[in-house]
Design a protein around this motif. Structure first.
Motif, PDB file in Angstrom:
ATOM      1  N   TRP A  73       4.405  -6.331  -5.278  1.00  0.00           N
ATOM      2  CA  TRP A  73       4.602  -7.401  -4.297  1.00  0.00           C
ATOM      3  C   TRP A  73       6.057  -7.856  -4.276  1.00  0.00           C
ATOM      4  CZ3 TRP A  73       1.489  -9.574  -0.590  1.00  0.00           C
ATOM      5  CH2 TRP A  73       0.196  -9.083  -0.540  1.00  0.00           C
ATOM      6  N   ARG A  74       6.679  -7.938  -5.427  1.00  0.00           N
ATOM      7  CA  ARG A  74       8.096  -8.301  -5.463  1.00  0.00           C
ATOM      8  C   ARG A  74       8.944  -7.264  -4.738  1.00  0.00           C
ATOM      9  NH1 ARG A  74       8.354  -9.764 -11.909  1.00  0.00           N
ATOM     10  NH2 ARG A  74       7.338 -11.811 -11.815  1.00  0.00           N
ATOM     11  N   LEU A  75       8.672  -5.991  -4.998  1.00  0.00           N
ATOM     12  CA  LEU A  75       9.424  -4.932  -4.334  1.00  0.00           C
ATOM     13  C   LEU A  75       9.161  -4.914  -2.837  1.00  0.00           C
ATOM     14  CD1 LEU A  75       8.951  -2.044  -6.924  1.00  0.00           C
ATOM     15  CD2 LEU A  75      11.110  -3.159  -6.310  1.00  0.00           C
ATOM     16  N   ALA A  76       7.919  -5.181  -2.444  1.00  0.00           N
ATOM     17  CA  ALA A  76       7.595  -5.197  -1.016  1.00  0.00           C
ATOM     18  C   ALA A  76       8.364  -6.301  -0.295  1.00  0.00           C
ATOM     19  CB  ALA A  76       6.086  -5.386  -0.825  1.00  0.00           C
ATOM     20  N   VAL A  77       8.405  -7.489  -0.892  1.00  0.00           N
ATOM     21  CA  VAL A  77       9.150  -8.598  -0.284  1.00  0.00           C
ATOM     22  C   VAL A  77      10.647  -8.296  -0.283  1.00  0.00           C
ATOM     23  CG1 VAL A  77       9.749 -11.040  -0.507  1.00  0.00           C
ATOM     24  CG2 VAL A  77       7.385 -10.297  -0.894  1.00  0.00           C
TER      25      VAL A  77
ATOM     26  N   ALA B  75       0.827  -1.207   0.000  1.00  0.00           N
ATOM     27  CA  ALA B  75       0.000   0.000   0.000  1.00  0.00           C
ATOM     28  C   ALA B  75       0.861   1.256   0.000  1.00  0.00           C
ATOM     29  CB  ALA B  75      -0.933  -0.007   1.207  1.00  0.00           C
ATOM     30  N   VAL B  76       1.948   1.227   0.763  1.00  0.00           N
ATOM     31  CA  VAL B  76       2.863   2.374   0.790  1.00  0.00           C
ATOM     32  C   VAL B  76       3.459   2.613  -0.588  1.00  0.00           C
ATOM     33  CG1 VAL B  76       5.037   3.246   1.720  1.00  0.00           C
ATOM     34  CG2 VAL B  76       3.400   2.116   3.242  1.00  0.00           C
ATOM     35  N   LEU B  77       3.969   1.561  -1.205  1.00  0.00           N
ATOM     36  CA  LEU B  77       4.604   1.697  -2.520  1.00  0.00           C
ATOM     37  C   LEU B  77       3.588   2.093  -3.589  1.00  0.00           C
ATOM     38  CD1 LEU B  77       7.047  -1.361  -2.473  1.00  0.00           C
ATOM     39  CD2 LEU B  77       7.568   1.052  -2.031  1.00  0.00           C
ATOM     40  N   ALA B  78       2.376   1.538  -3.496  1.00  0.00           N
ATOM     41  CA  ALA B  78       1.348   1.867  -4.489  1.00  0.00           C
ATOM     42  C   ALA B  78       0.921   3.323  -4.389  1.00  0.00           C
ATOM     43  CB  ALA B  78       0.138   0.953  -4.311  1.00  0.00           C
ATOM     44  N   SER B  79       1.048   3.917  -3.197  1.00  0.00           N
ATOM     45  CA  SER B  79       0.683   5.325  -3.031  1.00  0.00           C
ATOM     46  C   SER B  79       1.742   6.262  -3.589  1.00  0.00           C
ATOM     47  CB  SER B  79       0.453   5.636  -1.554  1.00  0.00           C
ATOM     48  OG  SER B  79       1.666   5.601  -0.824  1.00  0.00           O
ATOM     49  N   MET B  80       2.945   5.730  -3.834  1.00  0.00           N
ATOM     50  CA  MET B  80       4.050   6.564  -4.297  1.00  0.00           C
ATOM     51  C   MET B  80       4.449   6.308  -5.747  1.00  0.00           C
ATOM     52  SD  MET B  80       4.816   8.375  -1.628  1.00  0.00           S
ATOM     53  CE  MET B  80       4.147   8.338   0.031  1.00  0.00           C
TER      54      MET B  80
ATOM     55  N   SER C  12       3.757   3.979  -9.659  1.00  0.00           N
ATOM     56  CA  SER C  12       2.818   3.285 -10.539  1.00  0.00           C
ATOM     57  C   SER C  12       3.497   2.043 -11.115  1.00  0.00           C
ATOM     58  CB  SER C  12       2.351   4.218 -11.664  1.00  0.00           C
ATOM     59  OG  SER C  12       1.633   5.309 -11.153  1.00  0.00           O
ATOM     60  N   PHE C  13       3.466   0.968 -10.347  1.00  0.00           N
ATOM     61  CA  PHE C  13       4.002  -0.311 -10.796  1.00  0.00           C
ATOM     62  C   PHE C  13       2.867  -1.307 -10.998  1.00  0.00           C
ATOM     63  CE2 PHE C  13       7.790   1.205  -8.334  1.00  0.00           C
ATOM     64  CZ  PHE C  13       8.689   1.234  -9.396  1.00  0.00           C
ATOM     65  N   ARG C  14       3.143  -2.358 -11.727  1.00  0.00           N
ATOM     66  CA  ARG C  14       2.180  -3.446 -11.830  1.00  0.00           C
ATOM     67  C   ARG C  14       2.057  -4.141 -10.481  1.00  0.00           C
ATOM     68  NH1 ARG C  14       4.876  -6.622 -16.761  1.00  0.00           N
ATOM     69  NH2 ARG C  14       6.617  -6.307 -15.284  1.00  0.00           N
ATOM     70  N   THR C  15       0.911  -4.796 -10.270  1.00  0.00           N
ATOM     71  CA  THR C  15       0.644  -5.411  -8.968  1.00  0.00           C
ATOM     72  C   THR C  15       1.712  -6.419  -8.591  1.00  0.00           C
ATOM     73  OG1 THR C  15      -1.754  -5.112  -9.190  1.00  0.00           O
ATOM     74  CG2 THR C  15      -1.006  -6.809  -7.664  1.00  0.00           C
TER      75      THR C  15
ATOM     76  N   VAL D  97      13.518   2.406  -3.701  1.00  0.00           N
ATOM     77  CA  VAL D  97      12.744   2.034  -4.888  1.00  0.00           C
ATOM     78  C   VAL D  97      12.861   3.116  -5.948  1.00  0.00           C
ATOM     79  CG1 VAL D  97      10.415   1.584  -5.759  1.00  0.00           C
ATOM     80  CG2 VAL D  97      11.156   0.578  -3.586  1.00  0.00           C
ATOM     81  N   ARG D  98      12.779   4.372  -5.549  1.00  0.00           N
ATOM     82  CA  ARG D  98      12.888   5.454  -6.525  1.00  0.00           C
ATOM     83  C   ARG D  98      14.265   5.458  -7.202  1.00  0.00           C
ATOM     84  NH1 ARG D  98      11.732   9.328  -3.424  1.00  0.00           N
ATOM     85  NH2 ARG D  98       9.554   9.626  -4.053  1.00  0.00           N
ATOM     86  N   ASN D  99      15.304   5.262  -6.423  1.00  0.00           N
ATOM     87  CA  ASN D  99      16.660   5.357  -6.968  1.00  0.00           C
ATOM     88  C   ASN D  99      17.040   4.163  -7.841  1.00  0.00           C
ATOM     89  OD1 ASN D  99      17.046   7.804  -5.652  1.00  0.00           O
ATOM     90  ND2 ASN D  99      17.930   6.848  -3.835  1.00  0.00           N
ATOM     91  N   GLN D 100      16.533   2.975  -7.492  1.00  0.00           N
ATOM     92  CA  GLN D 100      16.969   1.774  -8.187  1.00  0.00           C
ATOM     93  C   GLN D 100      15.986   1.261  -9.235  1.00  0.00           C
ATOM     94  OE1 GLN D 100      18.274  -1.384  -5.623  1.00  0.00           O
ATOM     95  NE2 GLN D 100      19.675  -0.095  -4.446  1.00  0.00           N
ATOM     96  N   PHE D 101      14.706   1.634  -9.115  1.00  0.00           N
ATOM     97  CA  PHE D 101      13.710   0.996  -9.971  1.00  0.00           C
ATOM     98  C   PHE D 101      12.836   1.973 -10.747  1.00  0.00           C
ATOM     99  CE2 PHE D 101      14.593  -1.896  -6.428  1.00  0.00           C
ATOM    100  CZ  PHE D 101      14.980  -3.041  -7.121  1.00  0.00           C
ATOM    101  N   THR D 102      13.173   3.256 -10.731  1.00  0.00           N
ATOM    102  CA  THR D 102      12.405   4.215 -11.525  1.00  0.00           C
ATOM    103  C   THR D 102      13.335   5.001 -12.433  1.00  0.00           C
ATOM    104  OG1 THR D 102      12.545   6.071  -9.941  1.00  0.00           O
ATOM    105  CG2 THR D 102      10.778   4.470  -9.619  1.00  0.00           C
ATOM    106  N   GLN D 103      12.782   5.518 -13.499  1.00  0.00           N
ATOM    107  CA  GLN D 103      13.568   6.313 -14.431  1.00  0.00           C
ATOM    108  C   GLN D 103      14.052   7.608 -13.771  1.00  0.00           C
ATOM    109  OE1 GLN D 103      14.436   5.200 -17.483  1.00  0.00           O
ATOM    110  NE2 GLN D 103      15.800   6.987 -17.535  1.00  0.00           N
ATOM    111  N   GLU D 104      13.213   8.139 -12.867  1.00  0.00           N
ATOM    112  CA  GLU D 104      13.614   9.361 -12.154  1.00  0.00           C
ATOM    113  C   GLU D 104      14.914   9.162 -11.397  1.00  0.00           C
ATOM    114  OE1 GLU D 104      12.010  12.186  -8.464  1.00  0.00           O
ATOM    115  OE2 GLU D 104      10.749  10.594  -9.283  1.00  0.00           O
ATOM    116  N   GLY D 105      15.011   8.034 -10.684  1.00  0.00           N
ATOM    117  CA  GLY D 105      16.226   7.762  -9.929  1.00  0.00           C
ATOM    118  C   GLY D 105      17.428   7.536 -10.820  1.00  0.00           C
ATOM    119  N   LYS D 106      17.224   6.869 -11.955  1.00  0.00           N
ATOM    120  CA  LYS D 106      18.319   6.636 -12.892  1.00  0.00           C
ATOM    121  C   LYS D 106      18.803   7.924 -13.525  1.00  0.00           C
ATOM    122  CE  LYS D 106      16.750   1.944 -13.931  1.00  0.00           C
ATOM    123  NZ  LYS D 106      16.198   1.033 -14.960  1.00  0.00           N
TER     124      LYS D 106
END
Length: 234
Positions: free
Chosen positions: A163-167, A149-154, A156-159, A221-230
């Protein structure tokens, strides 16, 4: 003519900052309560057992959406020049309702099935050890669902990616996970000692605390898995 700051606006001394803080906590907390009403009503009106328990658990999706909206409101208000927490909450609710519902429903469905199984364990002759194992699984899934829920609020990833990122972040950022466990224990303790309404009244404050402790996870998550972080790192 020069315009002066109104009482309670940012930059008007300690009293003004205190007024803004109270305004934010009150508005976001009230929004959380109103958005969570379906789950509160179900918990108070439906019996805790059987299929009704599954319905109650599934209706807690409203709480997850309210949590995401509160997190988004606190994030937006953090740098706001003119506080508007009430509008920020409902803007976050509209923006996140569909994504958060889709993201947390699989976990809530599993928790609901476990809850029904544990509630009927005695009648089915299931041993206490198996019931405790199921409760342990439900606790882990609950923690992951909160992180989802935290990640989904910040983001836009697939469901399945949420879950993979949360784990992944449960183990990658252990300090945030410990804080998440502590918050969850406090919520369960409040429900045990009082009732479901008390944590709902404190939902806005809990979201602010959660956003603080989940900051390292969000940054990771922002730094490693989003274009913004890259783009920033390049």
């Amino acid at each position: 003519m020069t315009s002066n700051s109104l009482p309670g606006e940012l930059g008007r001394g300690s009293l003004g900052r205190a007024t803004v803080t109270v305004h934010r906590f009150g508005a976001i907390g009230l929004g959380f309560v109103l958005a969570s009403l379906p789950a509160v009503a179900a918990g108070m009106l439906l019996p805790w057992g059987g299929l009704a328990l599954l319905v109650i658990v599934l209706l807690t999706v409203a709480v997850a959406v309210a949590l995401a909206a509160a997190l988004a409101a606190w994030r937006d208000e953090r740098g706001a020049e003119h506080p508007a927490p009430w509008a920020a909450f409902w803007r976050g609710w509209r923006r996140n309702a569909v994504d958060v519902t889709r993201a947390v429903t699989p976990g809530l469905l599993l928790i609901g099935i476990i809850a029904v199984s544990v509630a009927d364990a005695g009648a089915a002759g299931v041993g206490a050890g198996y019931a405790w194992l199921l409760l342990g699984i439900a606790a882990v899934v609950s923690l992951i669902s909160i992180r989802v829920a935290v990640l989904a609020s910040m983001f836009s990833f697939r469901t399945r990616d949420l879950w993979r990122l949360a784990v992944y972040t449960l183990f990658r950022v252990p300090r945030a996970t410990v804080a998440l466990v502590a918050v969850a224990i406090c919520v369960v303790g409040l429900v045990w000692l009082t009732n479901e309404a008390v944590p709902m009244l404190l939902g806005g404050a809990a979201a602010r605390l959660l956003l603080h402790h989940e900051g390292p996870v969000i940054d990771l998550v922002r730094n490693q898995f989003t274009q913004e972080g890259k783009d920033v790192s390049s």
